[in-house]
Structures are given as structure tokens and as C-alpha cells.
Design an enzyme around this catalytic site. Structure first.
Site, PDB file in Angstrom:
ATOM      1  N   TYR A 159    -118.938 -94.563 -77.053  1.00 14.42           N
ATOM      2  CA  TYR A 159    -119.842 -94.848 -75.929  1.00 14.42           C
ATOM      3  C   TYR A 159    -120.813 -95.999 -76.156  1.00 14.42           C
ATOM      4  O   TYR A 159    -121.424 -96.490 -75.206  1.00 14.42           O
ATOM      5  CB  TYR A 159    -120.573 -93.586 -75.495  1.00 14.42           C
ATOM      6  CG  TYR A 159    -121.871 -93.281 -76.203  1.00 14.42           C
ATOM      7  CD1 TYR A 159    -123.088 -93.398 -75.525  1.00 14.42           C
ATOM      8  CD2 TYR A 159    -121.884 -92.873 -77.529  1.00 14.42           C
ATOM      9  CE1 TYR A 159    -124.277 -93.113 -76.160  1.00 14.42           C
ATOM     10  CE2 TYR A 159    -123.058 -92.594 -78.165  1.00 14.42           C
ATOM     11  CZ  TYR A 159    -124.261 -92.710 -77.494  1.00 14.42           C
ATOM     12  OH  TYR A 159    -125.440 -92.431 -78.129  1.00 14.42           O
ATOM     13  N   ASP A 192    -117.215 -82.361 -64.629  1.00 13.77           N
ATOM     14  CA  ASP A 192    -116.878 -83.602 -65.336  1.00 13.77           C
ATOM     15  C   ASP A 192    -116.484 -83.249 -66.774  1.00 13.77           C
ATOM     16  O   ASP A 192    -117.297 -83.328 -67.697  1.00 13.77           O
ATOM     17  CB  ASP A 192    -118.112 -84.522 -65.292  1.00 13.77           C
ATOM     18  CG  ASP A 192    -117.926 -85.786 -66.103  1.00 13.77           C
ATOM     19  OD1 ASP A 192    -116.787 -86.245 -66.232  1.00 13.77           O
ATOM     20  OD2 ASP A 192    -118.950 -86.315 -66.594  1.00 13.77           O
ATOM     21  N   THR A 241    -124.733 -83.744 -65.370  1.00 14.82           N
ATOM     22  CA  THR A 241    -124.837 -82.342 -65.765  1.00 14.82           C
ATOM     23  C   THR A 241    -126.152 -81.740 -65.313  1.00 14.82           C
ATOM     24  O   THR A 241    -127.215 -82.334 -65.486  1.00 14.82           O
ATOM     25  CB  THR A 241    -124.755 -82.217 -67.298  1.00 14.82           C
ATOM     26  OG1 THR A 241    -123.599 -82.915 -67.725  1.00 14.82           O
ATOM     27  CG2 THR A 241    -124.690 -80.767 -67.725  1.00 14.82           C
ATOM     28  N   GLU A 250    -118.987 -80.293 -67.780  1.00 17.13           N
ATOM     29  CA  GLU A 250    -120.294 -80.674 -67.258  1.00 17.13           C
ATOM     30  C   GLU A 250    -120.380 -80.140 -65.835  1.00 17.13           C
ATOM     31  O   GLU A 250    -119.651 -80.586 -64.951  1.00 17.13           O
ATOM     32  CB  GLU A 250    -120.512 -82.188 -67.329  1.00 17.13           C
ATOM     33  CG  GLU A 250    -120.599 -82.660 -68.773  1.00 17.13           C
ATOM     34  CD  GLU A 250    -121.139 -84.075 -68.954  1.00 17.13           C
ATOM     35  OE1 GLU A 250    -121.041 -84.873 -68.004  1.00 17.13           O
ATOM     36  OE2 GLU A 250    -121.670 -84.355 -70.053  1.00 17.13           O
ATOM     37  N   HIS A 304    -131.047 -82.096 -69.351  1.00 19.36           N
ATOM     38  CA  HIS A 304    -129.762 -82.426 -69.981  1.00 19.36           C
ATOM     39  C   HIS A 304    -129.868 -83.726 -70.780  1.00 19.36           C
ATOM     40  O   HIS A 304    -129.399 -83.803 -71.918  1.00 19.36           O
ATOM     41  CB  HIS A 304    -128.669 -82.548 -68.914  1.00 19.36           C
ATOM     42  CG  HIS A 304    -127.358 -83.010 -69.468  1.00 19.36           C
ATOM     43  ND1 HIS A 304    -126.561 -82.226 -70.270  1.00 19.36           N
ATOM     44  CD2 HIS A 304    -126.713 -84.205 -69.350  1.00 19.36           C
ATOM     45  CE1 HIS A 304    -125.474 -82.903 -70.613  1.00 19.36           C
ATOM     46  NE2 HIS A 304    -125.542 -84.109 -70.070  1.00 19.36           N
ATOM     47  N   ARG A 323    -128.736 -88.814 -80.687  1.00 23.10           N
ATOM     48  CA  ARG A 323    -129.612 -89.782 -81.361  1.00 23.10           C
ATOM     49  C   ARG A 323    -130.747 -89.027 -82.058  1.00 23.10           C
ATOM     50  O   ARG A 323    -131.925 -89.171 -81.715  1.00 23.10           O
ATOM     51  CB  ARG A 323    -130.217 -90.777 -80.346  1.00 23.10           C
ATOM     52  CG  ARG A 323    -129.183 -91.640 -79.613  1.00 23.10           C
ATOM     53  CD  ARG A 323    -129.859 -92.601 -78.632  1.00 23.10           C
ATOM     54  NE  ARG A 323    -130.650 -91.895 -77.632  1.00 23.10           N
ATOM     55  CZ  ARG A 323    -130.142 -91.349 -76.508  1.00 23.10           C
ATOM     56  NH1 ARG A 323    -128.849 -91.487 -76.245  1.00 23.10           N
ATOM     57  NH2 ARG A 323    -130.905 -90.696 -75.668  1.00 23.10           N
ATOM     58  N   ASP A 329    -120.807 -91.621 -61.864  1.00 25.97           N
ATOM     59  CA  ASP A 329    -121.421 -90.396 -62.368  1.00 25.97           C
ATOM     60  C   ASP A 329    -122.833 -90.700 -62.865  1.00 25.97           C
ATOM     61  O   ASP A 329    -123.016 -91.572 -63.719  1.00 25.97           O
ATOM     62  CB  ASP A 329    -120.564 -89.821 -63.504  1.00 25.97           C
ATOM     63  CG  ASP A 329    -120.952 -88.394 -63.840  1.00 25.97           C
ATOM     64  OD1 ASP A 329    -121.525 -87.697 -62.971  1.00 25.97           O
ATOM     65  OD2 ASP A 329    -120.679 -87.968 -64.979  1.00 25.97           O
TER      66      ASP A 329
HETATM   67 CA    CA Z   1    -121.196 -86.227 -66.305  1.00 25.52          CA
END
Ligand code: CA
Length: 388
Positions: free
Chosen positions: A221, A210, A321, A176, A109, A118, A102
Site C-alpha cells: 500500500y 470490502d 469500515t 470491512e 477505524h 504504523r 472507497d
Molecule cells: Ca474499505
């Protein structure tokens, strides 16, 4: 959107896998409101199979021959038992997904999410973003066909204000809206696919959702990227639109500055003028324009293989996205700012693009409804929503 049948004329002819009552899944094309059995129509047993993989593996010359033959044959006369109304068949996953990657190719996006994830960074894009199409490897086995219910995932969540994570169902379940690109023929290990040959390897394009659990994603993440916040499910449309059907939809990507390194450089880089729509419980909440995507699909495939990694028939890479510059063009709910998915909610992605000879072509739909793991709350949640 246009009348349905206008979107599936001879300039489209997408590929899928269907079954009629009492029969096994076989390859098909769609013409108007009819699903046509390809093995019967073309008298070719490569299509008497429950996936498109064997046909895709035959390569671009064969794809072009079949498309030319179909352009004549779909107009009839049709063999006995070849045609079914779209409402009378079940559509299946159109191909066996090999590997799945992906990307993250929308500057709008990536900037929007950079600001949300962030907030203390002055630049919402990380330093690598305009030098390479950023991506992560996802879970091929979690790709499901449109219409499959999506079970709300559970996992670890921790808000920045909390001192320790908790475990439970995701409270920030999102979509997404993306496009998926299907690799028809891959490359051997050690031999990258150059940008100017990528289109010969890409069989076609499909709508792709997604599904994303933002609370799980935000906690997990760093530093290795998304995993369980994404891997529970991705929905793909049952129809793959051949890349050859999208010649009239080719447009230049936005200006790429700084100039990409030579292995990514294209003059011009081509994108696709595909208009998506996101329907959330039947309300169209956004219309993401694929033409706004920064990186070209050819650059994504070239980058994916530049280190010598092989690809193979059935590999799937998704765009990331799709978000345009405006609030009503975003491809995720976190950007929309109107809350997240509740049990019982349904999201449907649709799209259309310019086809040859002034036509429009359709992409079917990528549809999914959220349900809780115990399946209990889908109905009650829907009722609550209607009573509000
Ligand atoms: Ca995605």
C-alpha cells in the site's frame, strides 16, 4: 433484529433486480416477504431491464414520483404474475457499477488501523485525515451481489520480520463492514457537486463488504494506496434502500474539528443512524454504528467531485469500515483480534434504521463464503471447525 416483514413495510420499498425460474432479470421492490415486479406493478418498461441504471438516470423528481406511486400500489390489488415470495427468486447485482471509490470515514477505524499499521507514529491519524475524506479508487468490476462465493486471493506478502516477500494465498483475509452509496445522476466534468446538493444525486444506500487481504495490503500500500489487497472482490446487498426512506435516520455527524474547508462545510453535517451487525459463521461478533462516522456521505461526494471529476449513473462510493468506539462495534476482524477468515467461513452483514412513522427498515444482507482457489478445502475446513 426485528421480524423480517416489519423491516420491509411501505416506509422502506428498496430497489433490486430479481429473476424467477425461467425468466430474465428485471427490476423489483420488496414489500414484506414479497418481491414485486416493478414493470408489471407500475406498467413502465424502464423497469423491464436487468439493472436499475435507466431508472436511476431519470433523476430525483422521477424517483420521488415512483416512490409515491409504489406506496399505494404495493398494497394491492397486484397484477397477475407481479408478486413472488423472496425465497422463490434469485437476486442479482442491482445496477451496473460505473466507477467505485472507497472512503475511510470512521475515525475509530482509521485510528485503530493507524496503530496497527504504523505503530511507531505518535498520532494514529495521518495529518490530512480531519481535513478531507480520504479515499482510493477501487475496481468496479469486482463488485458482486450477496451470496457470491469469495475466492481467497493470492499475492505477495511480507511480514516486517521477513527479508523478502513470498507469494501465496492470503493468510490474513478480512472483512470491512461498510455502506455503499449509489450515484443516481452524476455531474458533468468541471462542475463539482456542492455538499448541499449531494443528496439529490444519491439514489440510495446498500450494505457493502470490502473484503481485504491484510498481508497483501500491508506490503503493497505504500506509497499509492490499496490495490490487490482489495480489488479481488467486494460484496453488495441486492437491495438499495432509497435515500428518501432514510429521512428519519438522519443524525448529525460527530463534531468536526478543525472546521472543514468551505467546500466541505455543512451546518450541521448529516450522517445516518443505521445499526449494522456482523455475523461470522452465524455468531454476531460486532454491531457497528453508522452514526459514529466522522464524514457525511454528502461531504464524500462533494470531495470526490471538487476537482471537476465527473460522476455518472451507477457510480458507487463506499463509506469505509464502520467502527464505533467499543470493541464489539468494530467493522473488521483485524480490529476484533480473534483471527482471520478460513476457507468455508461465511460472513453476513445486516442492518436496520429508523423509518418514517416509528417503523424500522431493513437493508437485506451482504453474504459471502470464502473458498480456496481450487475449491477443495471449503468442506473440510468447515468440518474441522465443527469438530473443534
Ligand atoms: Ca474499505
Amino acid at each position: 433484529m426485528n421480524d423480517l416483514n416489519d423491516l420491509y413495510g411501505v416506509t422502506n420499498l428498496p430497489y433490486g433486480v430479481y429473476s424467477a425460474a425461467g425468466s430474465t432479470p428485471r427490476c423489483a421492490t420488496r414489500y414484506g416477504d414479497q418481491v414485486l415486479d416493478l414493470a408489471l406493478l407500475l406498467e413502465d418498461d424502464v423497469f423491464a431491464a436487468p439493472s436499475l441504471n435507466a431508472f436511476m438516470a431519470q433523476g430525483k423528481q422521477r424517483w420521488d414520483e415512483v416512490r409515491a406511486a409504489l406506496t399505494d400500489r404495493v398494497r394491492g390489488p397486484l397484477p397477475q404474475g407481479c408478486a413472488h415470495h423472496v425465497d422463490d427468486v434469485t437476486m442479482h447485482l442491482p445496477f451496473e457499477v460505473a466507477d467505485y471509490v472507497d472512503f475511510y470515514a470512521s475515525e475509530h477505524h482509521a485510528s485503530n488501523l493507524g496503530r496497527l499499521f504504523r505503530p511507531d507514529n505518535p498520532d494514529p491519524l495521518l495529518p490530512n485525515w480531519k481535513h478531507l475524506p480520504v479515499s482510493y479508487t477501487g475496481r468496479a468490476g469486482s463488485v458482486v451481489v450477496s451470496g457470491t462465493d469469495i475466492v481467497r486471493p493470492s499475492g505477495q506478502r511480507k511480514a516486517p520480520t521477513e527479508t523478502a516477500p513470498t507469494f501465496g494465498p492470503s493468510l490474513r483475509l478480512d472483512i470491512e463492514a461498510e455502506l455503499g452509496f449509489v450515484v443516481g445522476t452524476g455531474n458533468p466534468m468541471g462542475t463539482p457537486i456542492p455538499v448541499d446538493q449531494a443528496a439529490d444525486h444519491i439514489f440510495g444506500v446498500a450494505l457493502f463488504n470490502d473484503w481485504s487481504a491484510r498481508d497483501i495490503q500491508a506490503w503493497e500500500y505504500v506509497p499509492l494506496g490499496p490495490h490487490l489487497g482489495k480489488s479481488f472482490a467486494s460484496t453488495i446487498a441486492p437491495w438499495i434502500v432509497p435515500l428518501a426512506a432514510l429521512d428519519a435516520a438522519r443524525v448529525s455527524t460527530p463534531v468536526q474539528e478543525p472546521t472543514p474547508l468551505p467546500y466541505l462545510a455543512m451546518d450541521p453535517a448529516w450522517g445516518l443512524d443505521i445499526d449494522l451487525e456482523v455475523a461470522w459463521n452465524d455468531d454476531v461478533v460486532a454491531r457497528p454504528p453508522y452514526s459514529s462516522m466522522y464524514w457525511s456521505p454528502a461531504q464524500m461526494l462533494a470531495h470526490l467531485t471538487v476537482n471537476g471529476a465527473p460522476t455518472r449513473t451507477g457510480d458507487l462510493f463506499a463509506s469505509g469500515t464502520i467502527s464505533g468506539p467499543d470493541l464489539d462495534q468494530v467493522g473488521s476482524l483485524i480490529e476484533l483480534g480473534k483471527g482471520f477468515l478460513e476457507d468455508g467461513d461465511e460472513v453476513v452483514l445486516r442492518a436496520s434504521a429508523p423509518g418514517a412513522d416509528g417503523t424500522r427498515i431493513g437493508f437485506g444482507e451482504a453474504r459471502g463464503r470464502i473458498r480456496s482457489r481450487d475449491g477443495r478445502s471449503a468442506t473440510s475446513s468447515t468440518n474441522e471447525k465443527e469438530s473443534r
